[in-house]
Design an enzyme around this catalytic site. Structure first.
Site, mmCIF file in Angstrom:
data_model
loop_
_atom_site.group_PDB
_atom_site.id
_atom_site.type_symbol
_atom_site.label_atom_id
_atom_site.label_comp_id
_atom_site.label_asym_id
_atom_site.label_seq_id
_atom_site.Cartn_x
_atom_site.Cartn_y
_atom_site.Cartn_z
ATOM 1 N N THR A 148 -97.479 -129.988 -21.320
ATOM 2 C CA THR A 148 -98.708 -130.786 -21.303
ATOM 3 C C THR A 148 -98.836 -131.456 -19.939
ATOM 4 O O THR A 148 -98.056 -132.352 -19.603
ATOM 5 C CB THR A 148 -98.687 -131.877 -22.403
ATOM 6 O OG1 THR A 148 -98.460 -131.251 -23.666
ATOM 7 C CG2 THR A 148 -100.001 -132.635 -22.429
ATOM 8 N N LYS B 201 -105.862 -130.312 -24.647
ATOM 9 C CA LYS B 201 -104.607 -130.920 -25.133
ATOM 10 C C LYS B 201 -104.632 -132.442 -24.913
ATOM 11 O O LYS B 201 -104.186 -133.218 -25.769
ATOM 12 C CB LYS B 201 -103.417 -130.264 -24.412
ATOM 13 C CG LYS B 201 -102.076 -130.886 -24.708
ATOM 14 C CD LYS B 201 -101.683 -130.772 -26.164
ATOM 15 C CE LYS B 201 -100.391 -131.524 -26.445
ATOM 16 N NZ LYS B 201 -100.206 -131.780 -27.879
ATOM 17 N N LYS C 190 -97.375 -140.596 -21.173
ATOM 18 C CA LYS C 190 -97.839 -139.721 -20.074
ATOM 19 C C LYS C 190 -99.181 -139.079 -20.452
ATOM 20 O O LYS C 190 -100.104 -139.023 -19.646
ATOM 21 C CB LYS C 190 -96.753 -138.677 -19.798
ATOM 22 C CG LYS C 190 -97.099 -137.542 -18.871
ATOM 23 C CD LYS C 190 -97.331 -136.207 -19.562
ATOM 24 C CE LYS C 190 -96.289 -135.692 -20.488
ATOM 25 N NZ LYS C 190 -96.613 -134.455 -21.167
HETATM 26 N N1 NDP Z 1 -91.976 -132.912 -28.404
HETATM 27 C C1 NDP Z 1 -93.194 -132.668 -28.893
HETATM 28 O O1 NDP Z 1 -93.488 -132.964 -30.058
HETATM 29 C C2 NDP Z 1 -94.243 -132.028 -28.055
HETATM 30 C C3 NDP Z 1 -94.164 -131.998 -26.681
HETATM 31 N N2 NDP Z 1 -95.173 -131.414 -25.950
HETATM 32 C C4 NDP Z 1 -95.096 -131.351 -24.495
HETATM 33 O O2 NDP Z 1 -94.152 -130.330 -24.187
HETATM 34 C C5 NDP Z 1 -93.432 -130.658 -23.003
HETATM 35 C C6 NDP Z 1 -91.925 -130.687 -23.311
HETATM 36 O O3 NDP Z 1 -91.720 -131.663 -24.293
HETATM 37 P P1 NDP Z 1 -90.282 -131.912 -24.968
HETATM 38 O O4 NDP Z 1 -89.589 -130.621 -25.140
HETATM 39 O O5 NDP Z 1 -90.534 -132.771 -26.128
HETATM 40 O O6 NDP Z 1 -89.581 -132.751 -23.814
HETATM 41 P P2 NDP Z 1 -88.032 -133.013 -23.505
HETATM 42 O O7 NDP Z 1 -88.005 -134.316 -22.813
HETATM 43 O O8 NDP Z 1 -87.210 -132.814 -24.713
HETATM 44 O O9 NDP Z 1 -87.689 -131.839 -22.473
HETATM 45 C C7 NDP Z 1 -88.196 -131.857 -21.182
HETATM 46 C C8 NDP Z 1 -87.731 -130.639 -20.414
HETATM 47 O O10 NDP Z 1 -88.208 -130.724 -19.063
HETATM 48 C C9 NDP Z 1 -87.091 -130.569 -18.182
HETATM 49 N N3 NDP Z 1 -87.308 -131.307 -16.936
HETATM 50 C C10 NDP Z 1 -87.635 -132.603 -16.780
HETATM 51 N N4 NDP Z 1 -87.775 -132.904 -15.476
HETATM 52 C C11 NDP Z 1 -87.508 -131.764 -14.793
HETATM 53 C C12 NDP Z 1 -87.494 -131.426 -13.415
HETATM 54 N N5 NDP Z 1 -87.797 -132.323 -12.461
HETATM 55 N N6 NDP Z 1 -87.181 -130.154 -13.068
HETATM 56 C C13 NDP Z 1 -86.889 -129.228 -14.017
HETATM 57 N N7 NDP Z 1 -86.896 -129.488 -15.339
HETATM 58 C C14 NDP Z 1 -87.207 -130.735 -15.717
HETATM 59 C C15 NDP Z 1 -85.915 -131.105 -18.955
HETATM 60 O O11 NDP Z 1 -84.704 -130.654 -18.383
HETATM 61 P P3 NDP Z 1 -83.334 -131.484 -18.594
HETATM 62 O O12 NDP Z 1 -82.789 -131.034 -19.911
HETATM 63 O O13 NDP Z 1 -82.485 -131.075 -17.429
HETATM 64 O O14 NDP Z 1 -83.685 -132.943 -18.562
HETATM 65 C C16 NDP Z 1 -86.202 -130.508 -20.332
HETATM 66 O O15 NDP Z 1 -85.884 -129.139 -20.379
HETATM 67 C C17 NDP Z 1 -94.008 -131.998 -22.528
HETATM 68 O O16 NDP Z 1 -95.021 -131.747 -21.586
HETATM 69 C C18 NDP Z 1 -94.588 -132.605 -23.802
HETATM 70 O O17 NDP Z 1 -95.635 -133.522 -23.531
HETATM 71 C C19 NDP Z 1 -96.238 -130.803 -26.554
HETATM 72 C C20 NDP Z 1 -96.339 -130.782 -27.905
HETATM 73 C C21 NDP Z 1 -95.374 -131.421 -28.753
HETATM 74 O O1 LIG Z 2 -97.927 -133.355 -28.162
HETATM 75 C C1 LIG Z 2 -97.477 -133.646 -29.253
HETATM 76 C C2 LIG Z 2 -97.891 -133.080 -30.494
HETATM 77 O O2 LIG Z 2 -97.352 -133.493 -31.550
HETATM 78 O O3 LIG Z 2 -98.770 -132.201 -30.473
#
Ligand code: NDP
Ligand SMILES: O=CC(=O)O
Length: 293
Positions: free
Chosen positions: A96, A171, A239
């Site tokens: 996102t 989104k 965010k």
């Molecule tokens: N969780 C949810 O319910 C939902 C989330 N989203 C969106 O999906 C995306 C991922 O969410 P989610 O999985 O929950 O987040 P997490 O915080 O669990 O995971 C984030 C990921 O991004 C990586 N990351 C962060 N910073 C960097 C960087 N500078 N360089 C490379 N990799 C990086 C992390 O790596 P590392 O492990 O090394 O920190 C990790 O793999 C977000 O944009 C979120 O808004 C969308 C729908 C639902």
């Molecule tokens: O981005 C979060 C979700 O639940 O969708």
């Protein structure tokens, strides 16, 4: 289908990559913190040493990163996507982010001859595990058609919304509404409690009426128990509010409700609740610290 690359093994990426493996896809994964790939490896994934290495190996690669900075980093930094993307390869960013970030990535990928699709998702950890996401894609239609067999495993419905930016904007609008609802829900739970009503009875009443929804039903019981194990981390919801408010700025749309919700999420972040589930914003309205996470 050919082997699919997957960058980002966070809450969502891990669940989505696991789901692809379960459905017989070959998957090559990478994560900044490499140890988070171990479980995937045990389930048959191969592990790449960098985003560039995964792109080199796979015709199609998906990214699921935390925020605009992370999404840009895997593309533009050393050993990033741009080093190996070329004609015949596609990158699908499911993170996102805002439309501007997505457009930057799209332009850079296309300049190298590759194709690009943005495809953020609606639905959290459980829908990701169950292949029940709603996929909001935009960009290269040919790439959309090619990746559909994977989308059909990851989601219950895929939309193609036209030019790059439309998926990101859709989104952000959805999550702006969700974040505002979570704030109203939290206020309501506190108001019920402080005025002598049972919050559990409130949940029952809500669930039978016109504003019944899966979010209240799923999050309500754990919120009442001060339990906020992260499905959707609060820092990511904040965010999304921030990026949605910026979209409102660009389009001169007044969003007082979302602005107030954003303040509550910011306050929650500043009190150390950012890594908990976004429902922990409830603590801000209660005026207490969570007793358990
Ligand atoms: N969780 C949810 O319910 C939902 C989330 N989203 C969106 O999906 C995306 C991922 O969410 P989610 O999985 O929950 O987040 P997490 O915080 O669990 O995971 C984030 C990921 O991004 C990586 N990351 C962060 N910073 C960097 C960087 N500078 N360089 C490379 N990799 C990086 C992390 O790596 P590392 O492990 O090394 O920190 C990790 O793999 C977000 O944009 C979120 O808004 C969308 C729908 C639902
Ligand atoms: O981005 C979060 C979700 O639940 O969708």
């Amino acid at each position: 289908m050919e082997e699919i690359g997957f960058l980002g093994m966070g809450i969502m990426g891990k669940a989505m990559a696991m789901n692809l493996l379960r459905h017989g896809f070959k998957v090559s994964v990478w994560n900044r913190t490499l140890s988070k790939c171990d479980e995937l490896k045990e389930h048959g994934a191969s592990v790449g040493e960098s985003p560039a290495a995964v792109i080199k190996k796979c015709k199609y690669t998906i990214g699921m990163l935390s925020d605009p900075a992370a999404a840009l980093s895997v593309v533009f930094d050393k050993d990033g996507i741009l080093e190996e993307i070329c004609s015949g390869k596609g990158y699908i960013d499911m993170s996102t982010v805002d439309a501007e970030t997505s457009s930057k990535i799209s332009e850079a990928v296309k300049k190298k001859g590759g194709s690009f699709l943005e495809a953020p998702v609606s639905g959290s950890k459980k829908p990701a595990e169950d292949g029940q996401l709603v996929i909001l894609s935009a960009g290269d239609k040919g790439l959309y058609d090619a990746i559909l067999p994977a989308f059909d495993v990851l989601g219950k419905k895929s939309f193609f919304l036209g030019e790059v930016g439309n998926g990101a904007k859709m989104k952000l609008v959805v999550n702006m509404i969700m974040g505002s609802m979570m704030n109203a829900f939290s206020e309501g739970l506190v108001l019920a409690d402080k005025s002598g009503l049972s919050p559990n009875t409130l949940l029952d009443v809500l669930d039978l009426g016109a504003i019944a929804n899966p979010m209240f039903k799923m999050k309500g019981p754990s919120m009442i128990q001060n339990s906020y194990s992260p499905a959707f981390p609060l820092k990511h919801q904040q965010k999304d509010m921030r990026l949605a408010l910026a979209l409102g700025d660009e389009n001169a749309v007044s969003m007082p409700v979302a602005a107030a919700a954003n303040e509550a999420f910011k306050k929650a972040r500043s009190t150390g609740l950012g890594d908990l589930d976004f429902s922990a914003v409830y603590e801000i309205f209660k005026g207490t610290e969570p007793s358990s996470a």
